[in-house]
Design an enzyme around this catalytic site. Structure first.
Site, short mmCIF file in Angstrom:
data_model
loop_
_atom_site.label_atom_id
_atom_site.label_comp_id
_atom_site.label_asym_id
_atom_site.label_seq_id
_atom_site.Cartn_x
_atom_site.Cartn_y
_atom_site.Cartn_z
N ASN A 101 0.84 -1.22 0.00
CA ASN A 101 0.00 0.00 0.00
C ASN A 101 0.87 1.27 0.00
O ASN A 101 0.35 2.37 0.16
CB ASN A 101 -0.95 0.01 1.20
CG ASN A 101 -0.22 0.06 2.52
OD1 ASN A 101 1.01 0.01 2.57
ND2 ASN A 101 -0.96 0.15 3.63
N LEU A 102 2.17 1.10 -0.16
CA LEU A 102 3.14 2.21 -0.24
C LEU A 102 3.15 3.05 1.04
O LEU A 102 3.57 4.21 1.05
CB LEU A 102 2.85 3.11 -1.46
CG LEU A 102 2.64 2.37 -2.79
CD1 LEU A 102 2.48 3.36 -3.92
CD2 LEU A 102 3.83 1.43 -3.08
N GLN A 147 13.97 -12.25 13.04
CA GLN A 147 15.15 -11.67 12.37
C GLN A 147 15.72 -10.51 13.17
O GLN A 147 14.99 -9.71 13.75
CB GLN A 147 14.76 -11.21 10.97
CG GLN A 147 15.95 -10.67 10.17
CD GLN A 147 15.61 -10.38 8.74
OE1 GLN A 147 16.06 -11.06 7.83
NE2 GLN A 147 14.79 -9.38 8.50
N THR A 166 5.04 2.80 3.79
CA THR A 166 6.33 3.22 4.35
C THR A 166 6.81 4.51 3.67
O THR A 166 7.36 5.40 4.32
CB THR A 166 7.37 2.09 4.24
OG1 THR A 166 6.85 0.94 4.87
CG2 THR A 166 8.68 2.46 4.92
N TYR A 207 5.80 -1.86 18.79
CA TYR A 207 6.05 -2.56 17.51
C TYR A 207 6.49 -4.00 17.77
O TYR A 207 5.92 -4.95 17.21
CB TYR A 207 7.14 -1.83 16.68
CG TYR A 207 7.86 -2.78 15.78
CD1 TYR A 207 7.23 -3.29 14.65
CD2 TYR A 207 9.14 -3.26 16.09
CE1 TYR A 207 7.86 -4.24 13.85
CE2 TYR A 207 9.77 -4.20 15.31
CZ TYR A 207 9.12 -4.68 14.18
OH TYR A 207 9.73 -5.62 13.41
N HIS A 208 7.51 -4.17 18.64
CA HIS A 208 8.00 -5.52 18.90
C HIS A 208 6.91 -6.39 19.53
O HIS A 208 6.79 -7.56 19.24
CB HIS A 208 9.26 -5.48 19.78
CG HIS A 208 10.49 -4.95 19.07
ND1 HIS A 208 10.92 -3.65 19.19
CD2 HIS A 208 11.37 -5.55 18.23
CE1 HIS A 208 12.01 -3.46 18.47
NE2 HIS A 208 12.31 -4.60 17.87
N SER A 259 9.10 -2.62 22.63
CA SER A 259 8.36 -1.48 22.05
C SER A 259 6.99 -2.01 21.65
O SER A 259 6.82 -3.23 21.52
CB SER A 259 9.06 -0.90 20.81
OG SER A 259 8.93 -1.81 19.72
N LYS A 283 4.54 -7.99 17.12
CA LYS A 283 5.04 -9.23 16.51
C LYS A 283 4.87 -10.42 17.46
O LYS A 283 4.66 -11.54 17.02
CB LYS A 283 6.51 -9.07 16.12
CG LYS A 283 6.77 -7.95 15.11
CD LYS A 283 6.71 -8.45 13.70
CE LYS A 283 7.04 -7.36 12.70
NZ LYS A 283 7.10 -7.81 11.33
N ASN A 286 -2.84 -2.29 12.69
CA ASN A 286 -2.37 -2.60 11.34
C ASN A 286 -1.70 -3.98 11.29
O ASN A 286 -2.03 -4.82 10.44
CB ASN A 286 -1.36 -1.53 10.91
CG ASN A 286 -0.81 -1.75 9.52
OD1 ASN A 286 -1.49 -1.49 8.53
ND2 ASN A 286 0.42 -2.25 9.44
N THR A 327 10.46 -10.86 14.60
CA THR A 327 11.70 -10.15 14.95
C THR A 327 12.38 -10.81 16.16
O THR A 327 11.71 -11.33 17.06
CB THR A 327 11.40 -8.67 15.27
OG1 THR A 327 12.54 -8.07 15.88
CG2 THR A 327 10.22 -8.48 16.21
N VAL A 372 18.90 -5.65 10.01
CA VAL A 372 19.55 -5.92 8.72
C VAL A 372 20.32 -4.67 8.28
O VAL A 372 19.89 -3.55 8.54
CB VAL A 372 18.47 -6.28 7.67
CG1 VAL A 372 19.08 -6.54 6.30
CG2 VAL A 372 17.66 -7.49 8.13
N1 USQ Z 1 20.80 2.07 18.38
C1 USQ Z 1 21.90 2.85 18.64
N2 USQ Z 1 22.11 3.92 17.84
C2 USQ Z 1 21.29 4.26 16.80
C3 USQ Z 1 20.17 3.45 16.54
C4 USQ Z 1 19.95 2.38 17.36
O1 USQ Z 1 22.67 2.59 19.56
O2 USQ Z 1 21.55 5.27 16.13
C5 USQ Z 1 20.57 0.86 19.19
C6 USQ Z 1 19.19 0.76 19.84
O3 USQ Z 1 19.15 1.42 21.07
C7 USQ Z 1 19.00 -0.74 19.94
C8 USQ Z 1 19.79 -1.30 18.75
O4 USQ Z 1 20.64 -0.25 18.30
O5 USQ Z 1 19.58 -1.22 21.12
C9 USQ Z 1 18.94 -1.76 17.60
O6 USQ Z 1 18.13 -0.70 17.17
P1 USQ Z 1 17.62 -0.60 15.66
O7 USQ Z 1 16.93 0.73 15.50
O8 USQ Z 1 18.70 -0.93 14.73
O9 USQ Z 1 16.60 -1.82 15.61
P2 USQ Z 1 15.16 -2.02 16.22
O10 USQ Z 1 14.50 -0.75 16.63
O11 USQ Z 1 15.27 -3.08 17.26
O12 USQ Z 1 14.33 -2.56 14.98
C10 USQ Z 1 14.94 -3.02 13.79
C11 USQ Z 1 13.89 -3.01 12.70
C12 USQ Z 1 12.78 -3.94 13.08
C13 USQ Z 1 13.34 -5.31 13.37
C14 USQ Z 1 14.42 -5.25 14.42
C15 USQ Z 1 15.13 -6.54 14.68
O13 USQ Z 1 13.41 -1.70 12.52
O14 USQ Z 1 11.81 -3.97 12.05
O15 USQ Z 1 12.30 -6.12 13.83
O16 USQ Z 1 15.43 -4.32 13.98
S1 USQ Z 1 15.60 -6.68 16.38
O17 USQ Z 1 16.37 -5.50 16.77
O18 USQ Z 1 16.36 -7.89 16.54
O19 USQ Z 1 14.37 -6.70 17.15
#
Ligand code: USQ
Length: 391
Positions: free
Chosen positions: A32-33, A214, A35, A187-188, A185, A191, A118, A149, A217
């Site tokens: 749905n575009l 996951q 993002t 968001y998390h 969060s 999931k 959503n 996630t 990335v």
């Molecule tokens: N972080 C920093 N500096 C930044 C951005 C983030 O230190 O500039 C830290 C955050 O505090 C966190 C970690 O990096 O501890 C990961 O944050 P992120 O923004 O890279 O990832 P997150 O918000 O957890 O979400 C992203 C994707 C999400 C996916 C998730 C995987 O947006 O869709 O589900 O990564 S996971 O992190 O394993 O839950």
């Protein structure tokens, strides 16, 4: 195989379409575009230019010689999804069509509700649409591949199993329980709720499901993204960007790398290329019929401080001298914690190590971004985090 991708316009959806087409599968996608609009809402844009849906389809035809169907539609509308499934007759449906930013979900009550509504609605629509299709087409079993996630688990003080259930003893009695989760969060959490709903659909209807946990990335390229017209979106602002992609943009702009808090937060990472390869392996090797497979999808574990140090070193090799700064952590999360997720399914399918060393991958990202420095500069204001978990 016929694969329908929900959320095909996104960071992962687009390169997955390219990967599957290159493998000779028939691919269609819905998006749905959203993002594109939501990134605009926070005053940002994709750091790499991306084509419109129509032009994406043309580029695929011109560059890869493949046909791709791109449906602009919303999977939270049941009829849109159901019609697409009836028409395309997929063997596999990959579900990425969710709001995927933790900070976006934490902006205020409106954004929290939007995220939960959503994400849960799209997934419930999908299990019902698949159920209806299977009932009308006896013998046909659709494999649902759902993007969850690693953040569903939080950072528990036990090894994170790669399984939907664990054995537990409560009050002296043994039972099999759903793996305990504690997300960080709305968001998390959305999931986590999806996972519970999928487990239930599997239990009552035998829906065949791969639920992918996951980690974050990083990356700009995959085997198929060799021509810039095929770029996937690349987010870097304080709401939509993920940590390593953000560090690379900060390095290109000469800004200090924003480590949140002390940077001890440890997460399970993988490159865009390895994410695509993992997804391909899981799609081409489906679980047993009526099976439920949980996959911890990552290749390596790092703290965000370690990633900043590596980014600084790789950037220096490209003549970019950057500092690392500890900004006040806008999130509520542990700094020092245990982190040991089980990781056996993807290695058993052949993905035993990262395709490219992480430093090499960072070098590629920095080179791609440097060519778009002016574009990034224009959106510099959107980089520092503004959304706080505790206001
Ligand atoms: N972080 C920093 N500096 C930044 C951005 C983030 O230190 O500039 C830290 C955050 O505090 C966190 C970690 O990096 O501890 C990961 O944050 P992120 O923004 O890279 O990832 P997150 O918000 O957890 O979400 C992203 C994707 C999400 C996916 C998730 C995987 O947006 O869709 O589900 O990564 S996971 O992190 O394993 O839950």
């Amino acid at each position: 195989m016929r694969v329908l991708i929900l959320g095909m316009d996104g960071y992962l959806g687009w390169p997955l379409a390219l990967r599957l087409l290159a493998r000779g599968h028939d691919v269609a996608g819905i998006d749905n575009l959203y993002t594109r609009k939501a990134v605009d809402e926070v005053g940002s844009t994709s750091g790499l230019p991306i084509l419109s849906p129509e032009d994406r389809v043309h580029a695929v035809r011109d560059i890869m010689g493949k046909e791709l169907e791109f449906i602009v539609g919303d999977v939270t509308k049941y009829s849109v999804l159901s019609k697409a499934i009836t028409k395309f007759k997929p063997d596999t449906i990959v579900h990425f069509a969710e709001q995927r930013s933790a900070p976006y979900s934490m902006i205020n009550v409106k954004h929290a509700n939007f995220t939960l509504r959503n994400n849960l609605t799209g997934t419930i629509n999908l299990v019902y649409a698949v159920r209806k299709y299977e009932q009308r087409n006896p013998g046909k079993k659709i494999h649902m591949v759902k993007m969850g996630t690693m953040g569903e688990y939080g950072t528990p003080n036990f090894d994170i199993p790669e399984s939907p259930y664990v054995n537990a003893q409560i009050g002296g009695k043994n039972d099999k329980i759903v793996v305990p989760k504690f997300a960080g969060s709305w968001y998390h959490w959305s999931k986590v709720h999806d996972t519970n709903n999928l487990l239930y659909a599997n239990k009552i209807w035998g829906t065949t499901i791969t639920d992918i946990m996951q980690g974050p990335v990083y990356g700009t390229r995959t085997k198929e993204i060799t021509n810039d017209k095929l770029f996937s979106r690349f987010d870097f602002d304080g709401v939509w960007g993920t940590v390593l992609n953000r560090y690379c943009v900060e390095a290109v702009l000469g800004m200090p790398l924003t480590v949140y808090g002390k940077g001890g937060q440890t997460r399970a990472f993988l490159s865009l290329e390895d994410s695509m390869e993992s997804l391909r392996l899981l799609i081409e090797n489906r679980p047993e019929e009526k099976g439920y497979r949980v996959v911890n999808q990552f290749t390596e574990v790092y703290s965000v401080k370690d990633l900043a140090t590596m980014t600084k070193e790789v950037a220096a090799q490209q003549g970019m001298n950057v500092e690392i700064t500890e900004v006040e952590n806008p999130r509520v999360e542990e700094n020092d914690h245990y982190y040991n997720p089980e990781h056996k399914i993807l290695p058993s399918l052949g993905l035993t190590k990262p395709t490219r060393n992480i430093r090499e991958e960072m070098g590629i990202i920095l080179k791609d971004l440097a060519k778009h420095k002016e574009r990034l500069e224009e959106y510099k204001e959107a980089i520092l985090p503004k959304v706080r978990w505790r206001k």
